[in-house]
Design a protein around this motif. Sequence first.
Motif, mmCIF file in Angstrom:
data_model
loop_
_atom_site.group_PDB
_atom_site.id
_atom_site.type_symbol
_atom_site.label_atom_id
_atom_site.label_comp_id
_atom_site.label_asym_id
_atom_site.label_seq_id
_atom_site.Cartn_x
_atom_site.Cartn_y
_atom_site.Cartn_z
ATOM 1 N N GLY A 58 0.737 -1.177 0.078
ATOM 2 C CA GLY A 58 0.025 0.026 -0.163
ATOM 3 C C GLY A 58 0.860 1.508 -0.061
ATOM 4 N N GLN A 59 2.187 1.338 -0.354
ATOM 5 C CA GLN A 59 3.142 2.375 -0.291
ATOM 6 C C GLN A 59 3.095 2.751 -1.610
ATOM 7 O OE1 GLN A 59 6.587 1.793 1.785
ATOM 8 N NE2 GLN A 59 5.688 0.554 3.551
ATOM 9 N N SER A 60 3.359 4.296 -1.929
ATOM 10 C CA SER A 60 3.702 4.691 -2.991
ATOM 11 C C SER A 60 5.160 4.480 -3.564
ATOM 12 C CB SER A 60 3.360 6.300 -3.337
ATOM 13 O OG SER A 60 2.047 6.543 -3.327
ATOM 14 N N PRO A 61 5.437 4.298 -4.814
ATOM 15 C CA PRO A 61 6.816 3.976 -4.923
ATOM 16 C C PRO A 61 7.590 5.466 -4.836
ATOM 17 C CG PRO A 61 5.384 3.966 -6.727
ATOM 18 C CD PRO A 61 4.432 4.133 -6.019
ATOM 19 N N PRO A 62 8.830 5.143 -4.220
ATOM 20 C CA PRO A 62 9.640 6.418 -3.934
ATOM 21 C C PRO A 62 9.768 7.450 -5.467
ATOM 22 C CG PRO A 62 10.787 4.451 -3.176
ATOM 23 C CD PRO A 62 9.766 3.948 -4.033
ATOM 24 N N PRO A 63 9.840 8.772 -5.407
ATOM 25 C CA PRO A 63 10.243 9.610 -4.125
ATOM 26 C C PRO A 63 8.719 9.643 -3.384
ATOM 27 C CG PRO A 63 10.115 11.037 -6.024
ATOM 28 C CD PRO A 63 9.870 9.601 -6.405
ATOM 29 N N TYR A 64 7.705 9.196 -3.928
ATOM 30 C CA TYR A 64 6.263 9.374 -2.969
ATOM 31 C C TYR A 64 6.257 8.817 -1.835
ATOM 32 C CZ TYR A 64 5.884 11.321 -7.566
ATOM 33 O OH TYR A 64 6.171 12.286 -8.920
ATOM 34 N N THR A 65 5.402 9.364 -1.002
ATOM 35 C CA THR A 65 5.342 8.890 0.435
ATOM 36 C C THR A 65 3.808 8.565 0.971
ATOM 37 O OG1 THR A 65 5.200 11.063 1.147
ATOM 38 C CG2 THR A 65 7.522 10.292 1.085
ATOM 39 N N GLU A 66 2.991 8.570 -0.122
ATOM 40 C CA GLU A 66 1.571 8.263 0.494
ATOM 41 C C GLU A 66 1.609 6.682 0.572
ATOM 42 O OE1 GLU A 66 2.085 10.155 -2.116
ATOM 43 O OE2 GLU A 66 1.203 11.800 -1.524
#
Length: 348
Positions: A302-310
């Motif tokens: 459930g994590q956005s791929p880097p560099p995003y942090t959602e």
Amino acid sequence: MSVQYRAVNWTRHKVVYDLVLAGACVAFVGVFMVMSMVVHPPPNEVSPPILVMRALGTLAIVLLHVVLAIGPLARLWPRTTFLLANRRHLGVATFLVAGLHAFVVYGFYGGFGVENPVLAVLVRPDGSVGFEFVGFLALLVLLVMAATSHDFWLALLGHGVWKAMHMAVYVAYALVVAHVVFGVLRSEKSLVFPLLLLGGALVLGGLHLVAGGREWRRDAASSDESEDGWIDVGDPHEIPDKRARVVCLGSGNRVAVFRDGDRLSALSNVCAHQGGPLGEGEILDGCATCPWHGYQYHTENGQSPPPYTEKIPTYELRVRGGRVEVNPRPNEPGTPTTPVSITEGGAS
Ligand code: HEM
Ligand code: HEM
Ligand code: FES
């Protein structure tokens, strides 16, 4: 498509979309005016300012129908979900065209020497208010929606309040219909306008009813519970590859169960950006991709791929007796899970 991922800023695609939209609006006004001139040749011609005013009013109501149709259309025909991404641009265009319509009305009346054009349009000489005032109220509602459309307001107000505010578009629609019924239809002898208005309302009502009914049946069907409280999602083979099936939990929360090849993972159906329906998107580059603006999440954590942090909540899955089941207790946003195989646990 994944290169356009997180297309929140201006992108070439959005610029092209808006240019095409602006071109279509100008063409609509042009065709409307030419057709009116053909239908009403001299000496019965309508003066150009009135024609522009009518063309803009008609364009605004057409755009409003399109904006209102996109939601249910995307639910009924997943191929049309791409229309959702630019709905805000259509909404703002509706407001701008309606505002221009009102501006021409004011200018037109002002140009003919009425003391105060704004008051003259809104309040009749005898102090009563007419259909113009109803149009004014509709414009106010559209203004509030357009003015609060930025993500800043979404973050400030929260999803619930913001979404409730957007539902005011139906109030605006009712006001616009009243504006046209009490205004134009009173003096218009031709049946074309009333029939178009009725047809538009029936199509919109029909689309919303069918889409709402389907969603209601899906939610009702997806509440089957096993003895230990896990929720039945259905036969995993029926989930199309790279797509999801959405189930509604007793709590009212929705879970999107994604299939990637023979692996299944479950995420919250609510996108962290603007609450978009993640389960109506697809898997691109190994990530569940929201149909609205392309935010992406790894299906297993459930994590956005880097560099995003959602991060969004994940859910545990299991396959038993050929059925996939979900644990209704959400994991903390971003918690890793182990994808299950669709053939696990004796599925055929
Ligand atoms: C810049 C302005 C706008 C933005 C960013 C915006 C964005 C959005 C978003 C993200 C949603 C989905 C909310 C949800 O269903 O949870 C939404 C819903 C909606 N908006 Fe807007 N909007 C804007 C302006 C407008 C305007 C001016 C109108 C009307 C003319 C409009 C009409 C609608 C409608 C009809 C819905 C929901 C109906 C459905 O779910 O099918 N929007 N808008
Ligand atoms: C301050 C706000 C508004 C004012 C003062 C206003 C005023 C008017 C007036 C005076 C007419 C009559 C034109 C004629 O004589 O044929 C008209 C027609 C119309 N208005 Fe508005 N209006 C407003 C807002 C709106 C909005 C928000 C919409 C739609 C989103 C709208 C849609 C229409 C339509 C469809 C017509 C009929 C056009 C035709 O005759 O073909 N108006 N309006
Ligand atoms: S990407 Fe905007 S709501 Fe999901």
